[in-house]
Design an enzyme around this catalytic site. Structure first.
Site, short mmCIF file in Angstrom:
data_model
loop_
_atom_site.label_atom_id
_atom_site.label_comp_id
_atom_site.label_asym_id
_atom_site.label_seq_id
_atom_site.Cartn_x
_atom_site.Cartn_y
_atom_site.Cartn_z
N TYR A 186 0.73 -1.41 -0.05
CA TYR A 186 -0.03 0.08 0.02
C TYR A 186 0.85 1.21 0.02
O TYR A 186 0.55 2.06 -0.91
CB TYR A 186 -0.91 -0.15 1.26
CG TYR A 186 -1.70 1.25 1.48
CD1 TYR A 186 -2.65 1.85 0.59
CD2 TYR A 186 -1.44 2.28 2.55
CE1 TYR A 186 -3.36 2.93 0.92
CE2 TYR A 186 -1.87 3.23 2.94
CZ TYR A 186 -3.16 3.82 2.04
OH TYR A 186 -3.72 4.73 2.33
N GLY A 246 4.74 -6.89 9.57
CA GLY A 246 4.99 -5.44 8.69
C GLY A 246 4.40 -4.50 9.42
O GLY A 246 4.45 -3.29 8.78
N1 LIG Z 1 -8.98 6.81 6.07
C1 LIG Z 1 -7.53 7.16 6.45
O1 LIG Z 1 -7.13 6.72 7.61
C2 LIG Z 1 -6.67 7.45 5.36
C3 LIG Z 1 -5.24 7.88 5.76
C4 LIG Z 1 -4.23 8.29 4.70
C5 LIG Z 1 -4.71 8.24 3.47
N2 LIG Z 1 -5.86 7.98 3.07
C6 LIG Z 1 -6.17 7.91 1.74
O2 LIG Z 1 -7.52 8.82 1.56
C7 LIG Z 1 -8.18 8.01 0.59
C8 LIG Z 1 -9.45 7.98 0.78
O3 LIG Z 1 -9.62 7.07 1.99
P1 LIG Z 1 -11.00 6.69 2.82
O4 LIG Z 1 -10.76 6.31 3.99
O5 LIG Z 1 -12.02 7.54 2.49
O6 LIG Z 1 -11.37 5.29 2.08
P2 LIG Z 1 -13.05 4.87 1.61
O7 LIG Z 1 -12.76 3.44 0.99
O8 LIG Z 1 -13.97 5.28 2.11
O9 LIG Z 1 -12.87 5.41 0.13
C9 LIG Z 1 -12.36 5.28 -1.24
C10 LIG Z 1 -13.32 5.28 -2.15
O10 LIG Z 1 -12.83 4.72 -3.47
C11 LIG Z 1 -13.78 3.97 -4.34
N3 LIG Z 1 -12.96 3.27 -5.18
C12 LIG Z 1 -11.92 2.34 -4.83
N4 LIG Z 1 -11.30 1.73 -6.01
C13 LIG Z 1 -12.03 2.48 -7.06
C14 LIG Z 1 -11.76 2.66 -8.53
N5 LIG Z 1 -11.08 1.44 -9.06
N6 LIG Z 1 -12.53 3.22 -9.11
C15 LIG Z 1 -13.58 4.35 -8.66
N7 LIG Z 1 -13.56 4.25 -7.37
C16 LIG Z 1 -12.93 3.28 -6.43
C17 LIG Z 1 -14.13 3.40 -3.14
O11 LIG Z 1 -15.52 2.76 -3.54
C18 LIG Z 1 -14.35 4.23 -1.93
O12 LIG Z 1 -15.70 4.81 -2.08
C19 LIG Z 1 -7.37 7.15 0.07
O13 LIG Z 1 -6.82 7.39 -1.25
C20 LIG Z 1 -6.70 6.65 1.23
O14 LIG Z 1 -5.55 5.95 0.79
C21 LIG Z 1 -6.91 7.55 4.00
#
Ligand SMILES: NC(=O)c1ccc[n+]([C@@H]2O[C@H](COP(=O)([O-])OP(=O)(O)OC[C@H]3O[C@@H](n4cnc5c(N)ncnc54)[C@H](O)[C@@H]3O)[C@@H](O)[C@H]2O)c1
Length: 363
Positions: free
Chosen positions: A170, A299
Site C-alpha cells: 500500500y 509488517g
Molecule cells: N482513512 C484514512 O485513515 C486514510 C489515511 C491516509 C490516507 N488515506 C487515503 O485517503 C483516500 C480515501 O480514503 P478513505 O478512508 O475515504 O477510503 P474509502 O474506502 O472510504 O474511500 C475510497 C473510495 O474509493 C472508491 N474506489 C476504490 N477503487 C476504485 C476504483 N477503481 N474506481 C473508482 N472508485 C474506487 C471506493 O468505492 C471508496 O468509495 C484513499 O486514497 C486513502 O488511501 C486514508
C-alpha cells in the site's frame, strides 16, 4: 485610555475583516472539480466541503467501498471503475475539470502484504489513467491524497523532508503515485499538491470493512457484543484524526497557491497508544468488554505519527477535536447505522503468515 482601547479594538476588527477577505480572495473557487472516491469516507466529506464553497463538483466512484447515499446531491455522481482508461478519458473530455482531487483507493494497508496483486491494481492503475486524462484535457491542478504509509518504519514524528521508505505494498503504491504526479507535473506544467493524512476516523467510515480503520472495526464488533481485537501488545502509537478537522484543509489544498508543489502531512497532533484508543472506544460505547490480544501483524509499523506544522501554516489545519470527543460523535453515528456484516472484498493471495482471524474471517 478607554478611547485607545476602543480604537484598537475597532482597528483590530477591521484588520481581521481585511485578512478574512484577503483569504477568501486568495481562494479562487467556483471551479469545475473532480473528486475520485467521492462516495467514500473522506471523499464524501470533501465533496460537501467543495460544494459549500461554491464549486461545481463531479464525484466518481465504483462503490466498491463507498455509498452513493453519502454523495452530496448538489454534486454530479458518476459510477465508474477508474481502472477503465477509456471511460476515464471520456469523463474528462465531457466535464472539462480545472482541479482534480484523487482519493479513490483501497487503503487496506495491513492486508496489502497478503493481497499485493489486487491492491496494486486498484491503487496504481487509476493514477496512471487520471494523469493521462488530466494532461490531455488541460487540468490545472491535481491534488493527490497519499498517506503517512510512505514513511514506513522511520523515527516519528515523520516530517515531509524524510525520504519515502514504505514497508508494505500500500505504501509502495502511494510512493509510486507521488513520483508519477511529480514527473507529470514537471513535464506537462500543471500544479500539484501531495497530502499525507494519517489515521482518519469519523462518521461515514465503512464499518463493514474488517481490514481498515481500527476504530471502526472495534465499534462494529462492540455493537455486536464481541470483544475488540488488538494485534500485538497494543503499545503501538498513532495520532487519530477527526474527519471534520481534516476535510476543510484538504479542500483548501486545491485552491491555495502556497500549497502548490508541496508535500503536506495533515492530521491530528494527539498521539495515543492503541491500548488507550481501545479504552476510549469502550468507554464511549459504555461497554465492559475486554480486548483480545492477538499475535503482532507482520509488517505493522509500531510508531507512526507526523509533524503537522506545514498544514497548520498553509492549509489552516487545526486539531480541534480530541479523540474522546471525536469517538463520541462517531459512536453516535454508528449506533444509528447499526452493526454491519463484514465484507471480505479481496481474497488473500498469500495466506502464509496471515493472521488466523483473517484466514478464518473472524473479524
Ligand atoms: N482513512 C484514512 O485513515 C486514510 C489515511 C491516509 C490516507 N488515506 C487515503 O485517503 C483516500 C480515501 O480514503 P478513505 O478512508 O475515504 O477510503 P474509502 O474506502 O472510504 O474511500 C475510497 C473510495 O474509493 C472508491 N474506489 C476504490 N477503487 C476504485 C476504483 N477503481 N474506481 C473508482 N472508485 C474506487 C471506493 O468505492 C471508496 O468509495 C484513499 O486514497 C486513502 O488511501 C486514508
Amino acid at each position: 485610555m478607554q478611547f485607545l482601547r476602543k480604537y484598537d479594538m475597532v482597528n483590530n476588527a477591521k484588520e481581521s475583516f481585511k485578512q478574512n477577505n484577503l483569504r477568501s480572495i486568495n481562494l479562487v473557487e467556483h471551479k469545475n472539480v473532480l473528486v475520485t472516491g467521492g462516495a467514500g469516507f473522506i471523499g464524501s466529506w470533501l465533496v460537501d466541503e467543495l460544494v459549500n464553497r461554491g464549486n461545481n463538483v463531479v464525484s466518481v466512484d465504483d462503490l466498491s467501498g463507498g455509498f452513493q447515499s453519502y454523495v452530496n446531491e448538489k454534486s454530479k455522481f458518476i459510477k465508474v471503475d477508474l481502472r477503465d482508461n477509456q471511460k476515464v478519458s471520456k469523463i474528462f473530455e465531457e466535464e472539462k475539470f480545472d482541479t482534480v482531487f484523487h482519493l479513490a483507493a483501497y487503503a487496506a494497508e495491513g492486508q496489502s502484504i497478503f493481497s499485493p496483486i489486487e491492491i496494486n491494481d486498484i491503487n496504481i492503475t487509476p493514477m496512471n489513467n487520471l494523469l493521462v486524462a488530466s494532461v490531455n484535457n488541460d487540468v490545472q491542478k491535481f491534488v493527490f491524497t497519499s498517506s503517512m504509509a510512505v514513511y514506513g518504519n522511520q523515527q516519528p514524528p515523520f516530517n515531509e523532508d524524510m525520504p519515502t521508505m514504505p514497508e508494505d505494498p500500500y505504501g509502495c503504491g502511494k510512493a509510486y503515485c507521488e513520483s508519477m504526479l511529480k514527473i507529470f507535473s514537471h513535464t506537462y506544467n500543471f500544479d500539484y499538491v501531495i497530502l499525507r493524512p494519517h489515521n482518519v476516523y469519523g462518521p461515514r467510515q465503512n464499518l463493514s470493512d474488517p481490514f481498515r480503520n481500527v476504530l471502526g472495526i472495534w465499534i462494529n464488533r462492540i455493537m455486536k457484543e464481541k470483544e475488540p481485537y488488538i494485534f500485538g501488545d497494543g503499545a503501538q502509537e498513532r495520532a487519530f484524526s477527526y474527519i471534520a478537522d481534516l476535510a476543510p484543509a484538504i479542500a483548501r489544498a486545491g485552491f491555495e497557491s502556497k500549497a502548490n508543489g508541496q508535500i503536506i502531512n495533515v492530521g491530528s497532533k494527539e498521539v495515543t497508544t492503541i491500548n488507550e484508543a481501545c479504552q476510549v472506544v469502550l468507554k464511549a460505547m459504555g461497554s465492559k468488554l475486554k480486548p483480545i490480544y492477538l499475535d503482532k501483524r507482520p509488517g505493522e509499523v509500531k510508531y507512526a505519527y507526523c509533524t503537522v506544522e506545514k498544514s497548520e501554516k498553509i492549509l489552516n489545519y487545526k486539531t480541534a477535536t480530541t479523540l474522546s470527543e471525536g469517538i463520541k460523535m462517531m459512536v453516535k453515528w454508528a449506533k444509528k447505522v447499526g452493526p454491519q456484516e463484514p465484507t471480505y472484498r479481496l481474497p488473500l493471495e498469500i495466506t502464509k503468515k496471515a493472521p488466523q482471524v483473517w484466514k478464518e474471517k473472524l473479524v
